[in-house]
Design a protein around this motif. Structure first.
Motif, short mmCIF file in Angstrom:
data_model
loop_
_atom_site.label_atom_id
_atom_site.label_comp_id
_atom_site.label_asym_id
_atom_site.label_seq_id
_atom_site.Cartn_x
_atom_site.Cartn_y
_atom_site.Cartn_z
N THR A 87 4.44 -8.11 -10.84
CA THR A 87 3.73 -8.38 -9.58
C THR A 87 4.52 -7.86 -8.38
N VAL A 88 5.84 -8.06 -8.42
CA VAL A 88 6.69 -7.57 -7.33
C VAL A 88 6.72 -6.05 -7.32
N LEU A 89 6.89 -5.46 -8.50
CA LEU A 89 6.98 -4.00 -8.60
C LEU A 89 5.67 -3.32 -8.21
N ALA A 90 4.55 -4.01 -8.40
CA ALA A 90 3.26 -3.43 -8.01
C ALA A 90 3.24 -3.13 -6.52
N SER A 91 3.82 -4.02 -5.74
CA SER A 91 3.87 -3.80 -4.28
C SER A 91 4.85 -2.69 -3.93
N VAL A 92 5.96 -2.63 -4.66
CA VAL A 92 6.99 -1.64 -4.34
C VAL A 92 6.56 -0.23 -4.73
N THR A 93 6.04 -0.09 -5.97
CA THR A 93 5.70 1.24 -6.47
C THR A 93 4.44 1.81 -5.83
N MET A 94 3.67 0.98 -5.14
CA MET A 94 2.49 1.50 -4.44
C MET A 94 2.83 2.08 -3.07
N LEU A 95 4.01 1.78 -2.54
CA LEU A 95 4.38 2.26 -1.21
C LEU A 95 4.40 3.78 -1.09
N PRO A 96 4.92 4.52 -2.09
CA PRO A 96 4.93 5.99 -1.95
C PRO A 96 3.55 6.61 -1.84
N TYR A 97 2.53 5.95 -2.38
CA TYR A 97 1.20 6.55 -2.37
C TYR A 97 0.66 6.69 -0.95
N GLY A 98 1.14 5.88 -0.03
CA GLY A 98 0.72 6.02 1.36
C GLY A 98 1.19 7.33 1.96
N LEU A 99 2.30 7.86 1.43
CA LEU A 99 2.82 9.13 1.93
C LEU A 99 1.98 10.31 1.47
N PHE A 100 1.21 10.11 0.38
CA PHE A 100 0.43 11.21 -0.17
C PHE A 100 -0.98 11.32 0.43
N SER A 101 -1.36 10.36 1.26
CA SER A 101 -2.72 10.38 1.82
C SER A 101 -3.03 11.66 2.60
N PRO A 102 -2.11 12.17 3.44
CA PRO A 102 -2.43 13.40 4.20
C PRO A 102 -2.67 14.61 3.30
N VAL A 103 -2.17 14.58 2.06
CA VAL A 103 -2.33 15.73 1.16
C VAL A 103 -3.79 15.96 0.81
N GLN A 104 -4.58 14.88 0.81
CA GLN A 104 -5.99 15.01 0.44
C GLN A 104 -6.72 15.98 1.37
N GLY A 105 -6.40 15.91 2.66
CA GLY A 105 -7.04 16.82 3.61
C GLY A 105 -6.66 18.27 3.34
N PHE A 106 -5.43 18.51 2.92
CA PHE A 106 -4.98 19.86 2.60
C PHE A 106 -5.75 20.41 1.40
N PHE A 107 -5.91 19.60 0.35
CA PHE A 107 -6.66 20.04 -0.84
C PHE A 107 -8.12 20.31 -0.50
N THR A 108 -8.70 19.43 0.32
CA THR A 108 -10.10 19.61 0.71
C THR A 108 -10.29 20.91 1.49
N LYS A 109 -9.34 21.22 2.35
CA LYS A 109 -9.42 22.45 3.15
C LYS A 109 -9.37 23.69 2.26
N LEU A 110 -8.51 23.67 1.23
CA LEU A 110 -8.42 24.81 0.31
C LEU A 110 -9.74 25.03 -0.41
N LEU A 111 -10.39 23.96 -0.81
CA LEU A 111 -11.67 24.10 -1.51
C LEU A 111 -12.77 24.59 -0.56
#
Length: 258
Positions: A103-127
């Motif tokens: 339960t504790v690690l679920a909160s910790v290991t999810m933190l990096p995914y917030g850094l990847f959110s801007p990447v979605q716009g880059f992938f969408t632009k390429l398509l």
């Protein structure tokens, strides 16, 4: 501890890549897969297999769906298995503390995914610009890079956390350890209950009681019950398959007559 942490970190990173790029959703990130592999790397396959079955029983009703991750079964499997093998702790204690750790690690290991959110716009632009080749290259690069942050988190958990966890458990009184052993047994039952509540219906509930009778009154072990259950499942599948196939066939003259 350093070598063990490095080994498990590399395994975590490789399985994260293979699960994403080759096999698909959670094929290699379940306890029943991870724990035996950790056992192989740390020189105790038997303990790894036992923990894999135990933790899978605990976490089998828990699955990461979208952003909802009630417990991180993946990282917990690495930490719990390393804790038992490297410190000589008993399996019951590891199973009992697995859910709080997850339960504790679920909160910790999810933190990096917030850094990847801007990447979605880059992938969408390429398509949108029809840059398919660049998109494929970017996806592969992202696949290799994305598990790295969680790999660092796992390294820290193994290198710094295992010894600290051992000291914390060693300082507990005997009655607490006895309670942890009892809780571990209850936790496995809760895991099965969660899974059963998701798959049980009026067509399948009878087999739950059949399995109970076979174990409780006929005294069959779980392997024998599993073989019987597999045989019954295959038979039902083949019968239903035959019925479906026959529905699509034209009726014969004899069938029309009768």
């Amino acid at each position: 501890m350093l070598i063990a942490a490095l080994k498990l970190s590399v395994l975590y990173w490789l399985l994260g890549i293979l699960d994403t790029a080759a096999l698909g959703w959670q094929a290699l990130t379940r306890p029943i897969v991870i724990c035996p592999l950790v056992g192989i790397l740390l020189g105790d396959v038997t303990t790894g297999c036992i923990l894999g079955a135990s933790l899978e029983s605990l976490f089998m009703g828990i699955s990461a769906i979208g952003g909802s991750i009630p417990a991180d079964a993946t990282t917990t499997s690495y930490v719990a298995t390393a804790f038992v093998i490297l410190t000589g702790a008993d399996i019951e204690s590891a199973v009992a503390i697995a859910m709080p750790i997850g339960t504790v690690l679920a909160s910790v290991t999810m933190l990096p995914y917030g850094l990847f959110s801007p990447v979605q716009g880059f992938f969408t632009k390429l398509l949108q610009e029809d840059k398919v080749r660049q998109y494929e290259i970017a996806v592969w690069i992202f696949t290799f890079i994305s598990p790295l942050l969680n790999t660092v988190i796992l390294f820290g958990c193994i290198y710094f956390g295992v010894d600290a966890l051992q000291l914390a458990i060693a300082s507990l009184p005997a009655w607490v350890m006895t309670g942890l052993g009892a809780v571990s047994s209850m936790a496995l039952a809760v895991g099965f209950a969660i899974l059963t509540s998701q798959i049980m219906n009026k067509e399948t509930v009878i087999w739950f009681f059949v399995g109970f009778v076979l174990v409780k009154y006929v005294s069959l072990d779980t392997v024998a019950v599993a073989v019987i259950g597999a045989a019954v499942a295959i038979t039902i599948f083949l019968l239903e398959k035959k019925i479906i196939e026959n529905k699509g066939k034209p009726e014969s003259k004899e069938e029309e007559f009768f």
